[in-house]
Design a protein around this motif. Structure first.
Motif, PDB file in Angstrom:
ATOM      1  N   SER A 108      -1.573  -6.022   1.500  1.00 41.90           N
ATOM      2  CA  SER A 108      -1.305  -4.689   2.032  1.00 41.90           C
ATOM      3  C   SER A 108      -0.861  -3.719   0.943  1.00 41.90           C
ATOM      4  N   GLY A 109      -0.063  -4.187  -0.007  1.00 45.61           N
ATOM      5  CA  GLY A 109       0.378  -3.300  -1.083  1.00 45.61           C
ATOM      6  C   GLY A 109      -0.776  -2.815  -1.930  1.00 45.61           C
ATOM      7  N   TYR A 110      -1.702  -3.733  -2.223  1.00 47.82           N
ATOM      8  CA  TYR A 110      -2.882  -3.354  -3.015  1.00 47.82           C
ATOM      9  C   TYR A 110      -3.758  -2.366  -2.258  1.00 47.82           C
ATOM     10  N   VAL A 111      -4.072  -2.688  -1.011  1.00 45.17           N
ATOM     11  CA  VAL A 111      -4.990  -1.847  -0.233  1.00 45.17           C
ATOM     12  C   VAL A 111      -4.385  -0.464   0.002  1.00 45.17           C
ATOM     13  N   LEU A 112      -3.082  -0.401   0.221  1.00 48.02           N
ATOM     14  CA  LEU A 112      -2.423   0.899   0.395  1.00 48.02           C
ATOM     15  C   LEU A 112      -2.605   1.751  -0.851  1.00 48.02           C
ATOM     16  N   ALA A 113      -2.307   1.196  -2.015  1.00 48.70           N
ATOM     17  CA  ALA A 113      -2.433   1.966  -3.252  1.00 48.70           C
ATOM     18  C   ALA A 113      -3.879   2.358  -3.523  1.00 48.70           C
ATOM     19  N   ALA A 114      -4.811   1.433  -3.266  1.00 47.19           N
ATOM     20  CA  ALA A 114      -6.229   1.739  -3.481  1.00 47.19           C
ATOM     21  C   ALA A 114      -6.692   2.859  -2.561  1.00 47.19           C
ATOM     22  N   SER A 115      -6.249   2.831  -1.320  1.00 45.81           N
ATOM     23  CA  SER A 115      -6.650   3.868  -0.361  1.00 45.81           C
ATOM     24  C   SER A 115      -6.103   5.230  -0.775  1.00 45.81           C
ATOM     25  N   SER A 168       0.370 -13.701   2.557  1.00 43.98           N
ATOM     26  CA  SER A 168      -0.899 -13.249   1.983  1.00 43.98           C
ATOM     27  C   SER A 168      -1.235 -11.841   2.466  1.00 43.98           C
ATOM     28  N   LEU A 169      -1.051 -11.584   3.756  1.00 43.77           N
ATOM     29  CA  LEU A 169      -1.316 -10.247   4.293  1.00 43.77           C
ATOM     30  C   LEU A 169      -0.364  -9.225   3.692  1.00 43.77           C
ATOM     31  N   ALA A 170       0.889  -9.619   3.484  1.00 41.77           N
ATOM     32  CA  ALA A 170       1.855  -8.709   2.873  1.00 41.77           C
ATOM     33  C   ALA A 170       1.433  -8.341   1.454  1.00 41.77           C
ATOM     34  N   LEU A 171       1.007  -9.330   0.685  1.00 39.70           N
ATOM     35  CA  LEU A 171       0.589  -9.080  -0.689  1.00 39.70           C
ATOM     36  C   LEU A 171      -0.626  -8.162  -0.729  1.00 39.70           C
ATOM     37  N   SER A 182      11.088   0.923   1.729  1.00 38.81           N
ATOM     38  CA  SER A 182      12.252   0.271   2.314  1.00 38.81           C
ATOM     39  C   SER A 182      11.940  -1.201   2.543  1.00 38.81           C
ATOM     40  N   GLY A 183      12.590  -2.056   1.755  1.00 38.97           N
ATOM     41  CA  GLY A 183      12.356  -3.500   1.844  1.00 38.97           C
ATOM     42  C   GLY A 183      11.870  -4.054   0.529  1.00 38.97           C
ATOM     43  N   ALA A 184      12.589  -5.044  -0.011  1.00 41.63           N
ATOM     44  CA  ALA A 184      12.253  -5.597  -1.328  1.00 41.63           C
ATOM     45  C   ALA A 184      11.861  -7.058  -1.235  1.00 41.63           C
ATOM     46  N   SER A 185      10.988  -7.375  -0.267  1.00 39.85           N
ATOM     47  CA  SER A 185      10.383  -8.701  -0.253  1.00 39.85           C
ATOM     48  C   SER A 185       8.916  -8.550  -0.641  1.00 39.85           C
ATOM     49  N   ILE A 186       8.047  -9.416  -0.172  1.00 38.53           N
ATOM     50  CA  ILE A 186       6.684  -9.474  -0.710  1.00 38.53           C
ATOM     51  C   ILE A 186       5.900  -8.198  -0.438  1.00 38.53           C
ATOM     52  N   ALA A 187       5.915  -7.688   0.798  1.00 38.48           N
ATOM     53  CA  ALA A 187       5.145  -6.485   1.114  1.00 38.48           C
ATOM     54  C   ALA A 187       5.660  -5.282   0.337  1.00 38.48           C
ATOM     55  N   GLY A 188       6.975  -5.084   0.355  1.00 36.43           N
ATOM     56  CA  GLY A 188       7.540  -3.934  -0.333  1.00 36.43           C
ATOM     57  C   GLY A 188       7.343  -3.981  -1.836  1.00 36.43           C
ATOM     58  N   LEU A 189       7.509  -5.155  -2.422  1.00 32.35           N
ATOM     59  CA  LEU A 189       7.344  -5.281  -3.872  1.00 32.35           C
ATOM     60  C   LEU A 189       5.877  -5.170  -4.285  1.00 32.35           C
ATOM     61  N   SER A 190       4.965  -5.668  -3.439  1.00 37.14           N
ATOM     62  CA  SER A 190       3.546  -5.485  -3.731  1.00 37.14           C
ATOM     63  C   SER A 190       3.182  -4.005  -3.711  1.00 37.14           C
ATOM     64  N   ALA A 191       3.686  -3.279  -2.715  1.00 36.03           N
ATOM     65  CA  ALA A 191       3.430  -1.840  -2.657  1.00 36.03           C
ATOM     66  C   ALA A 191       4.027  -1.137  -3.875  1.00 36.03           C
ATOM     67  N   ALA A 192       5.239  -1.532  -4.262  1.00 35.77           N
ATOM     68  CA  ALA A 192       5.868  -0.925  -5.442  1.00 35.77           C
ATOM     69  C   ALA A 192       5.047  -1.184  -6.697  1.00 35.77           C
ATOM     70  N   PHE A 193       4.580  -2.420  -6.851  1.00 37.83           N
ATOM     71  CA  PHE A 193       3.777  -2.795  -8.014  1.00 37.83           C
ATOM     72  C   PHE A 193       2.547  -1.899  -8.119  1.00 37.83           C
ATOM     73  N   TRP A 194       1.789  -1.808  -7.031  1.00 38.47           N
ATOM     74  CA  TRP A 194       0.507  -1.120  -7.104  1.00 38.47           C
ATOM     75  C   TRP A 194       0.643   0.400  -7.072  1.00 38.47           C
ATOM     76  N   LEU A 195       1.615   0.924  -6.350  1.00 43.53           N
ATOM     77  CA  LEU A 195       1.797   2.377  -6.378  1.00 43.53           C
ATOM     78  C   LEU A 195       2.231   2.835  -7.770  1.00 43.53           C
ATOM     79  N   ARG A 196       3.118   2.075  -8.404  1.00 49.77           N
ATOM     80  CA  ARG A 196       3.514   2.439  -9.763  1.00 49.77           C
ATOM     81  C   ARG A 196       2.348   2.313 -10.726  1.00 49.77           C
ATOM     82  N   ARG A 197       1.567   1.261 -10.565  1.00 49.38           N
ATOM     83  CA  ARG A 197       0.390   1.074 -11.430  1.00 49.38           C
ATOM     84  C   ARG A 197      -0.604   2.220 -11.290  1.00 49.38           C
ATOM     85  N   THR A 198      -0.621   2.877 -10.140  1.00 48.67           N
ATOM     86  CA  THR A 198      -1.567   3.981  -9.922  1.00 48.67           C
ATOM     87  C   THR A 198      -0.914   5.344 -10.112  1.00 48.67           C
ATOM     88  N   GLY A 199       0.268   5.366 -10.735  1.00 44.78           N
ATOM     89  CA  GLY A 199       0.822   6.637 -11.182  1.00 44.78           C
ATOM     90  C   GLY A 199       1.931   7.229 -10.343  1.00 44.78           C
TER      91      GLY A 199
END
Length: 396
Positions: A304-311, A299-302, A9-26
């Protein structure tokens, strides 16, 4: 194996970063945005510290560099516009190496999302039911989505966060109002961030952009709650407050009256003891708004999406453990900029003539050749000695 599904929920930097990395990880990914269309606009944000590494792993460094605001440095000015001090420059200076407008940053990520990310506009979350097997999201239109994870990235005023985590939300009002807007560029504007401070706890800022306009900010301390007012009343209050401020203030106030891109906010930190419950987690300002006083929110928003997907990659079958790993990695970065010293607001927003004189003397000292390296450290955020957690990409 069933593909896991995330609703964001939310299509700014944090949400789009999470979308990018979650999709990249399947993951299958659905993004829900309250606004009826992508939200352009916004003021300067930047990419600092470990966020530069995340951006590089996304393959977007040059795309963001191409959206640079054109800002080359930061100067402090007096009422006549004369430069009284220049802040340190460099990759993490007051003007960062990667300086970009929020809307341009988010749009760049949006344009490079992996195939398969679904984005729905104008249909926000109305209800969430979180149980052992799944989290069920119902939108305002009645659409029902069943997912393995809900990521709330709605920003500092997040309604969904308040609905699900309200008892854990600690709002800390800094007593500062900020009005952001886009105004016409004039021949007197240049490629520097010009920053004027005057008595009454007031600041005036002008910054160049890459769209042929100028981004302006009026900020003041000991502020009333402008959020409860409509735009016209809020701008009238701000005009009264800045009536005798001087420098470029009248031009900015007139520009705000005509601008379609004005955002008014009372700076509020969000602090929470945890950023997850069950199958729901928070990312970006919804979980830890650091405000412009702390800096580095984008920067923290960006990151967060990576670290969430990695975790989630590290602990694929244990969601709670994965979200705990996510929090443990992110929290030191957040705490580093959220714990503001008590003196920072009185120093940044002097009320009296004496306070202003002292502030300008300290500005000159802190920007002197001897102390400039120390001052430069004050603008460093998202810095860590830890390596980013590993991530396995399932989608190129």
């Amino acid at each position: 194996m069933t593909t896991r599904h995330a609703v964001i929920s939310g299509a700014s930097i944090a949400g789009l970063s999470a979308a990018f990395w979650l999709r990249r990880t399947g993951w299958d990914v659905t993004v829900l945005e309250r606004s009826g269309a992508f939200r352009d606009g916004g003021q300067n944000v930047d990419v600092r510290g470990v966020a530069r590494d995340v951006l590089e792993r996304m393959g977007l460094t040059e795309a963001i560099r191409a959206q640079n605001t054109t800002e080359t440095g930061t100067v402090l000015v007096d009422a006549s516009g004369k430069v009284t001090a220049e802040l340190p420059s460099g990759p993490d200076g007051a003007t960062a190496e990667l300086e970009v407008l929020r809307g341009d940053f988010a749009r760049t990520i949006l344009q490079h999302l992996p195939a398969g990310v679904e984005i729905g506009y104008g249909d926000p979350i109305a209800e969430v039911v979180d149980d052992t097997d799944a989290v069920t999201v119902t939108t305002a239109s009645g659409r029902v989505l069943r997912a393995d994870l809900l990521v709330i990235a709605e920003g500092v005023r997040s309604a969904t966060r308040d609905r699900l985590f309200g008892d854990l939300v600690d709002r800390r009002d800094l007593g500062i109002a900020m009005v952001f807007g886009t105004i016409p560029r004039t021949t007197g504007d240049d490629n520097r961030w010009r920053w004027f401070t005057t008595v009454g706890g007031r600041q005036v800022h002008l910054r160049p952009d890459n769209h042929g306009t100028t981004r302006a900010i009026l900020a003041y301390a000991r502020a009333e709650d402008l959020g409860r007012l409509d735009r016209a009343d809020a701008l009238a209050r701000v005009r009264d407050r800045f009536a005798d401020a001087g420098w470029e203030t009248s031009r900015i106030l007139d520009g705000f009256d005509r601008s379609e891109d004005v955002y008014i906010d009372n700076l509020t930190q969000i602090r929470m003891p945890t950023w997850h419950r069950g199958r729901v987690c928070l990312a970006g300002d919804a979980g830890w708004c650091v405000t412009p006083m702390g800096g580095g929110g984008a920067s923290l928003a960006l990151v967060s999406g990576y670290v969430l997907a990695a975790s989630l990659t590290t602990e694929p079958d244990r969601l709670d453990a994965a979200l705990t790993v996510y929090e443990q990695w992110m929290r030191p970065l957040v705490d580093d900029v959220q714990n503001l010293p008590r003196w920072i607001v009185p120093f940044a927003y002097p009320q009296t003539r004496f306070g202003l004189t002292l502030r300008r003397l300290l500005d000159k000292a802190l920007t002197s050749p001897k102390l400039a390296p120390l001052t430069a450290k004050l603008t460093r955020v998202a810095e860590t000695d830890r390596a980013l957690p590993p991530i396995a990409a399932a989608h190129a």
